[in-house]
Design a protein around this motif. Structure first.
Motif, short mmCIF file in Angstrom:
data_model
loop_
_atom_site.label_atom_id
_atom_site.label_comp_id
_atom_site.label_asym_id
_atom_site.label_seq_id
_atom_site.Cartn_x
_atom_site.Cartn_y
_atom_site.Cartn_z
N ALA A 1 0.85 -1.19 0.00
CA ALA A 1 0.00 0.00 0.00
C ALA A 1 0.88 1.24 0.00
CB ALA A 1 -0.91 0.00 1.22
N PRO A 2 0.45 2.32 -0.69
CA PRO A 2 1.27 3.54 -0.74
C PRO A 2 1.62 4.08 0.64
CG PRO A 2 -0.54 3.68 -2.30
CD PRO A 2 -0.75 2.44 -1.50
N HIS A 3 0.69 4.01 1.59
CA HIS A 3 1.00 4.53 2.93
C HIS A 3 2.06 3.69 3.62
CE1 HIS A 3 -2.17 1.58 3.78
NE2 HIS A 3 -1.64 1.48 4.98
N ALA A 4 2.13 2.40 3.30
CA ALA A 4 3.17 1.55 3.88
C ALA A 4 4.54 1.95 3.32
CB ALA A 4 2.88 0.08 3.60
N ASP A 5 4.58 2.26 2.02
CA ASP A 5 5.82 2.71 1.40
C ASP A 5 6.28 4.03 2.02
OD1 ASP A 5 5.81 0.52 -0.29
OD2 ASP A 5 4.98 1.62 -1.98
N LEU A 6 5.34 4.94 2.26
CA LEU A 6 5.66 6.23 2.86
C LEU A 6 6.17 6.05 4.29
CD1 LEU A 6 5.75 9.29 2.69
CD2 LEU A 6 3.35 9.33 3.35
N LEU B 1 9.68 4.75 4.12
CA LEU B 1 10.60 5.82 3.73
C LEU B 1 10.88 6.74 4.90
CD1 LEU B 1 12.23 7.43 1.62
CD2 LEU B 1 10.11 8.68 1.14
N ARG B 2 9.83 7.14 5.60
CA ARG B 2 10.02 8.00 6.77
C ARG B 2 10.91 7.35 7.80
NH1 ARG B 2 4.44 10.41 8.97
NH2 ARG B 2 5.55 10.03 10.89
N ALA B 3 10.67 6.09 8.08
CA ALA B 3 11.47 5.37 9.08
C ALA B 3 12.92 5.24 8.65
CB ALA B 3 10.86 3.99 9.33
N SER B 4 13.16 4.90 7.39
CA SER B 4 14.54 4.72 6.94
C SER B 4 15.27 6.06 6.87
CB SER B 4 14.59 4.00 5.59
OG SER B 4 14.06 4.79 4.56
N GLU B 5 14.60 7.11 6.42
CA GLU B 5 15.24 8.43 6.35
C GLU B 5 15.50 8.99 7.75
OE1 GLU B 5 16.55 10.49 3.71
OE2 GLU B 5 16.58 8.41 3.07
N THR B 6 14.58 8.77 8.66
CA THR B 6 14.78 9.22 10.04
C THR B 6 16.00 8.53 10.63
OG1 THR B 6 12.45 9.75 10.36
CG2 THR B 6 13.75 9.33 12.34
#
Length: 137
Positions: free
Chosen positions: A4-9, A12-17
């Motif tokens: 799901a797109p929200h899972a991808d987001l 991404l937030r978790a990995s970038e953080t």
């Protein structure tokens, strides 16, 4: 199978953080380079390193401090901070993610239309020549 797109987001937030937390030395160079600090009353005159620590706290779900929240709210994504960062953290994205988190938790107050217009004028001053400022602002 697609996620799901929200899972991808969220991923991404978790990995970038995690990347930002690992790379940031909290030197404050990004804060010092920001042209919006004079327009962020809570951040004006604040300790750069402490303010960056506050932004990182907000980024991870904490409350940060008033200076960090003020800087997050004032960010116009000029990119000046990215050029100043010796660790290539991408402070502009760091602030954007922190703002997203702060808005999720209700830490940042909603802005009214007049305040938004003043921010537009401030940002325009960063880009306009003196002649353009005189003619347009």
């Amino acid at each position: 199978m697609k996620t799901a797109p929200h899972a991808d987001l969220a991923a991404l937030r978790a990995s970038e953080t995690a990347r930002m937390l690992a790379a940031c030395t909290q030197c404050g160079a990004c804060f010092d380079a920001c042209p919006m600090i004079p327009y962020a009353p809570d951040a004006k005159g604040a300790d750069p390193a402490q303010t960056v620590r506050g932004v990182l706290d907000v980024l991870t779900g904490g409350e940060g401090d008033a200076a960090a929240r003020g800087w997050i709210a004032a960010c116009t994504r000029s990119g000046s901070c990215n050029d100043a960062c010796p660790e290539a953290v991408d402070p502009m994205f760091m602030l954007r993610l922190a703002k997203y988190r702060a808005n999720e938790t209700g830490m940042l107050p909603k802005r009214d239309a007049m305040e938004a217009m003043s921010r537009v004028k401030v940002f325009a001053r960063l880009l306009f020549s003196e002649d353009e400022q005189r003619d347009w602002l």
